[in-house]
Scaffold this active site. Structure first.
Site, PDB file in Angstrom:
ATOM      1  N   SER A 140       0.790  -1.244   0.000  1.00 35.89           N
ATOM      2  CA  SER A 140       0.000   0.000   0.000  1.00 35.89           C
ATOM      3  C   SER A 140       0.820   1.291   0.000  1.00 35.89           C
ATOM      4  O   SER A 140       0.403   2.258  -0.625  1.00 35.89           O
ATOM      5  CB  SER A 140      -0.963   0.062   1.188  1.00 35.89           C
ATOM      6  OG  SER A 140      -1.607  -1.138   1.433  1.00 35.89           O
ATOM      7  N   SER A 177     -11.783   4.161  -4.185  1.00 33.93           N
ATOM      8  CA  SER A 177     -11.908   2.797  -3.682  1.00 33.93           C
ATOM      9  C   SER A 177     -13.280   2.708  -3.045  1.00 33.93           C
ATOM     10  O   SER A 177     -14.048   3.668  -3.087  1.00 33.93           O
ATOM     11  CB  SER A 177     -10.831   2.492  -2.635  1.00 33.93           C
ATOM     12  OG  SER A 177     -11.103   3.226  -1.455  1.00 33.93           O
TER      13      SER A 177
HETATM   14  C1  LIG Z   1       2.964   6.850   1.328  1.00 29.38           C
HETATM   15  C2  LIG Z   1       1.491   6.899   1.174  1.00 29.38           C
HETATM   16  N1  LIG Z   1       0.821   8.037   1.449  1.00 29.38           N
HETATM   17  C3  LIG Z   1      -0.513   8.087   1.337  1.00 29.38           C
HETATM   18  C4  LIG Z   1      -1.230   6.992   0.956  1.00 29.38           C
HETATM   19  C5  LIG Z   1      -2.759   7.043   0.885  1.00 29.38           C
HETATM   20  N2  LIG Z   1      -3.208   6.958  -0.502  1.00 29.38           N
HETATM   21  C6  LIG Z   1      -3.572   5.784  -1.047  1.00 29.38           C
HETATM   22  S1  LIG Z   1      -3.935   5.921  -2.664  1.00 29.38           S
HETATM   23  C7  LIG Z   1      -3.635   7.576  -2.666  1.00 29.38           C
HETATM   24  C8  LIG Z   1      -3.760   8.354  -3.953  1.00 29.38           C
HETATM   25  C9  LIG Z   1      -2.856   7.844  -5.032  1.00 29.38           C
HETATM   26  O1  LIG Z   1      -3.123   8.502  -6.243  1.00 29.38           O
HETATM   27  P1  LIG Z   1      -2.435   8.092  -7.603  1.00 29.38           P
HETATM   28  O2  LIG Z   1      -0.994   7.811  -7.399  1.00 29.38           O
HETATM   29  O3  LIG Z   1      -2.764   9.146  -8.598  1.00 29.38           O
HETATM   30  O4  LIG Z   1      -3.113   6.706  -8.004  1.00 29.38           O
HETATM   31  P2  LIG Z   1      -4.631   6.411  -8.394  1.00 29.38           P
HETATM   32  O5  LIG Z   1      -5.336   6.076  -7.118  1.00 29.38           O
HETATM   33  O6  LIG Z   1      -5.182   7.610  -9.056  1.00 29.38           O
HETATM   34  O7  LIG Z   1      -4.594   5.225  -9.278  1.00 29.38           O
HETATM   35  C10 LIG Z   1      -3.272   8.001  -1.387  1.00 29.38           C
HETATM   36  C11 LIG Z   1      -2.995   9.393  -1.016  1.00 29.38           C
HETATM   37  C12 LIG Z   1      -0.501   5.823   0.693  1.00 29.38           C
HETATM   38  N3  LIG Z   1      -1.094   4.693   0.307  1.00 29.38           N
HETATM   39  N4  LIG Z   1       0.840   5.798   0.802  1.00 29.38           N
END
Ligand SMILES: Cc1ncc(C[n+]2csc(CCOP(=O)(O)OP(=O)(O)O)c2C)c(N)n1
Ligand SMILES: [Mg+2]
Lengths: 504, 370
Positions: free
Chosen positions: A267, A397
């Site tokens: 994650s 999600s």
């Molecule tokens: C280090 C970290 N910080 C915050 C999160 C919480 N988080 C999970 S998904 C997400 C957004 C990710 O966006 P993106 O990289 O654009 O991928 P997408 O979901 O759009 O496919 C966040 C902030 C995490 N998983 N890991």
């Protein structure tokens, strides 16, 4: 390949003027991809930077032309600007310049061998623009109606591959639909869909071989589907049952498969990216005919690990293809809050990485670009960055309600106008490879398959209790042996406290 | 039905909006209301019953309102945050004071340190405590040592880092961890963890106004589940003061955050067996209130500590060592620790991993009958 084109001229008043135009990515530079020896310059970076230097008389677009002296990359280019001819060379080579009379009037002493290479001086105080006026264009093969855009360059796509990509995308969509529903009904603890982004993972997977290693984020299960991960295997992981690869320890959608060369998803964002470079370095040292492909979202490029990975990959000459799914959103954060650059593609050249922007909803464009990128990564032992422009049609999600921060119209627009599935379907239908009957058979087949898989996964037992303690280390250390013993005593005393579907 | 479903139904979810049963948390409990009237926050305005995330939201609203040089920022903070704690704040105070940052924890904390060093109140949100580690360097080497290394010429005392922590029933490895002990090993920062809505509001306002950088962990399991009357106005609760939330004479129990409600249930059950338990909420983990714990152990002669984080190297070890140093001759049994196991946080095995009520109850009995 980085190409720097240096233009120099002697001003009428005698002073030297040097103009440096950097073209880091050959794919941006349409001029030398053209076989025509007198193609008019259309490249935006080049034209805008020349246009801007009004003080030296380069005022109109019509004033300059590019001329070919050879079709090879390594030869020099001749630039014709306002009737004067200039010679351009590759970066790092000696500056070449010719004025009207063929005299080289810029002396080498005007440059310096700084650590890292020679740099020439200029009397002009030029700040590089933060971003170009025109955004980097997006490579596409098919338009929304599944027609080829004129004179596109693309890899051949066989009927077999075309149909497998298509049915893979439909499988992913079907799986997402049912798994999402199962989560809504409280049968699954969590789920996350790939709606709208099916082409990125399926078509890129199709362009690779099974020896290429995958380190992905969480919205690319299409790769696993392509490689033969069964719907049952997806369901088993999501339900955390005893058949699942992760032994029930990780949240749903954190797939992994050693057999399929797909490293288990984590994650924390961006952590897989520097790891991918390490994996690629190993392939390089072993001289393998394989590369690494690392996937991530637009938001993830803000993490330090992304930048570490890009720089490491470039410095280590690692055969890794970075594929960014720019779907416009990181949970609720739009790309406008995420970066001020022209997306991700322009970050590649800053690290010395060849990069391309691709229409992420065009399966054929993804396929072609990834095939080419893979070949370059392996043959030339270098990293490549691909930015796939797409849109997250689903909520982030099952924890998210995206209508809180974006309009339903926006979602609908992308869902209906830019569906990667519809687009490919039109193309395979036009080819005569696919029809109504195939479509309905595929759907009923998939519906059954997915429903059966969910039911089976749900009924299966969870992994045995001992797996709580295994794999923390290769062997069980004494503290865990002791804790397992104490826990079993507790379970015996208070069986009602513990789930009955975890076998002791 | 599968383990997961059972747990969702019971505990509700931060991810999906089930907000029913309170096996974990009983709103009638003494955990919510202090037994010591003097520690009750002054009531300003009528207290409404609100949940924990709403209490956090109120504290943030007051912080922004009472100091024009205060800022709130983090991933997805602009639309209200994934746990809704910043709901409405960007609308009320503007996008220059409440804003989304790029997705980068080290950036969030580093930015916060700089903002705080200029005399502002920087309230940074890390989306999950599990994702605080990219910012570890900024917290440990920078925020914590900013004052000391400059001979007190500079400080970043205006920095508060909020992060939801702990189990939720279905968070797996990376949405469940309790990383407080890592930060308790760092002189120069304070670590605060509230147990309930009223505590959360008062402690958060103290942390924000505190002249030292604070890491404030919020028990995310309780965001919706814990409901109690919270004074509407501005109030603070003192840091580094533990609170006896249940008085007893046979054994002292020490905990913090969400674990207190589990410990309290064990105390209630122990009472049925004639064992009188004293329960202490530590609230601030560093610098911690040894005196309150010591005084209690001098009275009871026994100590049990419970936390969700793995037992090895957990903050319970520090409490145990300190109390053994101070009360060696008074102790009638070894100090007991009922904590998480020394494994990563496991999804389907979560009920086994957790320091459950009955694990605590067994340890209470073992300690008393030692
Ligand atoms: C280090 C970290 N910080 C915050 C999160 C919480 N988080 C999970 S998904 C997400 C957004 C990710 O966006 P993106 O990289 O654009 O991928 P997408 O979901 O759009 O496919 C966040 C902030 C995490 N998983 N890991
Ligand atoms: Mg995204």
């Amino acid at each position: 390949m980085n190409i720097s084109i240096w233009l120099t001229r002697t001003r009428r008043d005698g002073g030297n003027f040097v103009k440096k135009i950097i073209c880091n990515n050959p794919t941006f530079c349409s001029y030398y991809q053209s076989p025509n020896s007198s193609t008019s310059l259309v490249h935006s970076h080049l034209s805008s930077s020349i246009m801007r230097s009004k003080d030296c008389g380069f005022v109109g677009k019509g004033n300059f032309r590019f001329l070919y002296s050879s079709s090879s990359f390594n030869s020099s280019y001749v630039v014709s600007v306002g009737g004067r001819r200039y010679k351009a060379t590759k970066a790092g080579e000696q500056l070449l310049f010719e004025d009207d009379n063929g005299n080289n009037t810029f002396e080498e002493s005007k440059g310096e061998e700084f650590p890292g290479g020679k740099i020439f001086f200029t009397s002009e105080m030029n700040f590089l623009p933060g971003s170009s006026e025109k955004r980097v264009q997006c490579y596409r093969v098919l338009d929304e109606n599944g027609y080829h855009v004129s004179s596109t360059t693309m890899e051949h796509v066989s009927k077999e591959v075309g149909l497998k990509v298509y049915s893979g995308m439909v499988s992913l969509q079907t799986m997402d639909k049912y798994f999402y529903e199962a989560q809504r009904q409280g049968r699954l603890s969590f789920y996350l869909t790939s709606f709208g982004e099916e082409a990125v993972s399926l078509a890129s997977a199709a362009a690779l071989t099974s020896h290429d290693l995958i380190l992905s984020q969480y919205r690319e299960p299409g790769i696993l589907l392509w490689r033969g991960f069964t719907v049952q295997e997806f369901a088993d992981q999501c339900f955390g049952n005893n058949a699942g690869h992760g032994k029930g320890r990780q949240m749903p959608v954190h797939y992994g498969s050693k057999n399929l060369n797909f490293m288990t998803i984590s994650s924390p964002l961006a952590t897989q990216l520097p790891q991918a470079v390490g994996v690629a370095y190993s392939l390089k040292m072993e001289k393998k005919d394989a590369c690494v492909v690392a996937y991530f979202g637009d938001g993830t490029t803000s993490e330090g690990d992304f930048h570490a990975a890009m720089n490491f990959a470039a410095v280590m000459d690692a055969p890794v293809v970075f594929i960014c799914r720019n779907n416009g959103w990181a949970i609720s954060t739009p790309v406008t809050d995420q970066f001020r650059s022209d997306g991700i593609v322009v970050k590649g050249p800053a690290y010395g990485i060849q990069s391309i922007r691709v229409d992420g909803n065009d399966a054929l464009a993804i396929y072609s670009a990834v095939r080419k990128a893979r070949k370059m990564a392996i043959d030339e032992q270098r990293p490549i960055l691909i930015e796939a422009m797409t849109y997250r049609v689903g909520h982030h999600s099952t924890s998210d309600d995206s209508t809180k921060y974006r309009s339903i119209d926006e979602i609908e627009y992308w869902k209906t106008m830019h569906s990667p599935i519809t687009r490919l379907r039109k193309w395979i239908e036009r080819k005569g490879w696919w029809g109504e009957k195939d479509e309905s058979e595929l759907h009923s087949d998939l519906n059954n398959q997915v429903k059966t898989a969910i039911e089976k996964a749900e009924k299966a037992l969870k992994p045995q209790l001992k797996y709580l303690f295994r794999d923390v280390y290769e062997d069980l250390p004494t503290n865990l042996i002791e804790q397992e013993k104490l826990l079993r005593e507790t379970v015996e005393r208070h069986p009602q406290d513990f789930p009955i579907d975890v076998p002791l | 039905m599968a383990t997961n479903l059972k747990r969702f139904k019971e505990f509700g979810s931060i991810f999906i909006n089930h907000t029913n049963l309170l096996r974990r948390f009983s709103s009638s409990s003494a955990v919510l209301s202090s037994v010591d009237a003097q520690l009750q926050p002054p009531t300003t305005g009528t207290g409404k019953s609100i949940n924990l995330y709403t209490a956090i939201n109120q504290a943030l609203q007051i912080a922004l309102d009472s100091d024009p040089r205060s800022y709130i920022f983090g991933e997805d903070v602009g639309f209200g945050g994934v746990f809704r704690c910043t709901t409405g704040l960007a609308e009320q105070f503007g996008k220059h004071r409440v804003f989304n940052t790029p997705l980068c924890e080290q950036g969030i904390v580093g930015f916060g340190i700089g903002l705080a060093a200029m005399g502002n109140r920087a309230i940074a949100e890390i989306q999950f405590a599990d994702y605080i580690f990219p910012a570890f360097d900024q917290i440990v080497n920078e925020a914590a040592k900013f004052r000391y290394r400059s001979g007190n010429e500079f400080n970043c005392g205006g920095l508060t880092i909020r992060a939801p922590y702990g189990a939720v029933g279905h968070g797996g490895h990376y949405h469940s961890q309790s990383p407080e002990a890592f930060f308790c090993h760092v002189p120069g920062i304070k670590v605060v963890i509230p147990r309930s809505p009223k505590q959360a509001k008062g402690l958060l306002l103290s942390s924000i106004r505190e002249p030292n950088p604070v890491v404030f962990f919020e028990p995310k399991w309780l965001y919706r589940l814990a409901v109690e009357e919270v004074p509407e106005g501005d109030y603070t609760l003192p840091l580094s003061e533990a609170e006896v939330i249940r008085e007893g004479s046979d054994i002292t129990l020490v905990g913090w955050g969400a674990q207190l409600s589990i410990m309290e249930q064990a105390c209630i059950d122990a009472e049925k067996d004639g064992i009188s338990c004293e329960l202490i909420d530590l609230k601030t983990l560093i610098p911690w209130d040894k005196e309150t714990v010591e005084a209690s152990v001098r009275k009871t002669g026994r100590l049990l500590i419970s936390h969700e984080a793995p037992v090895t190297g957990g903050f319970g070890a520090e409490i145990s060592a300190s109390i053994v140093e101070r009360c060696f001759l008074r102790l009638e049994a070894p100090v007991a620790r009922v904590c998480g196991l020394d494994t990563p946080f496991p999804l389907v095995f979560e009920p086994f991993y957790m320091p459950t009520k009955n694990k605590i109850l067994d340890a209470i009995k073992d300690t008393v009958n030692y």
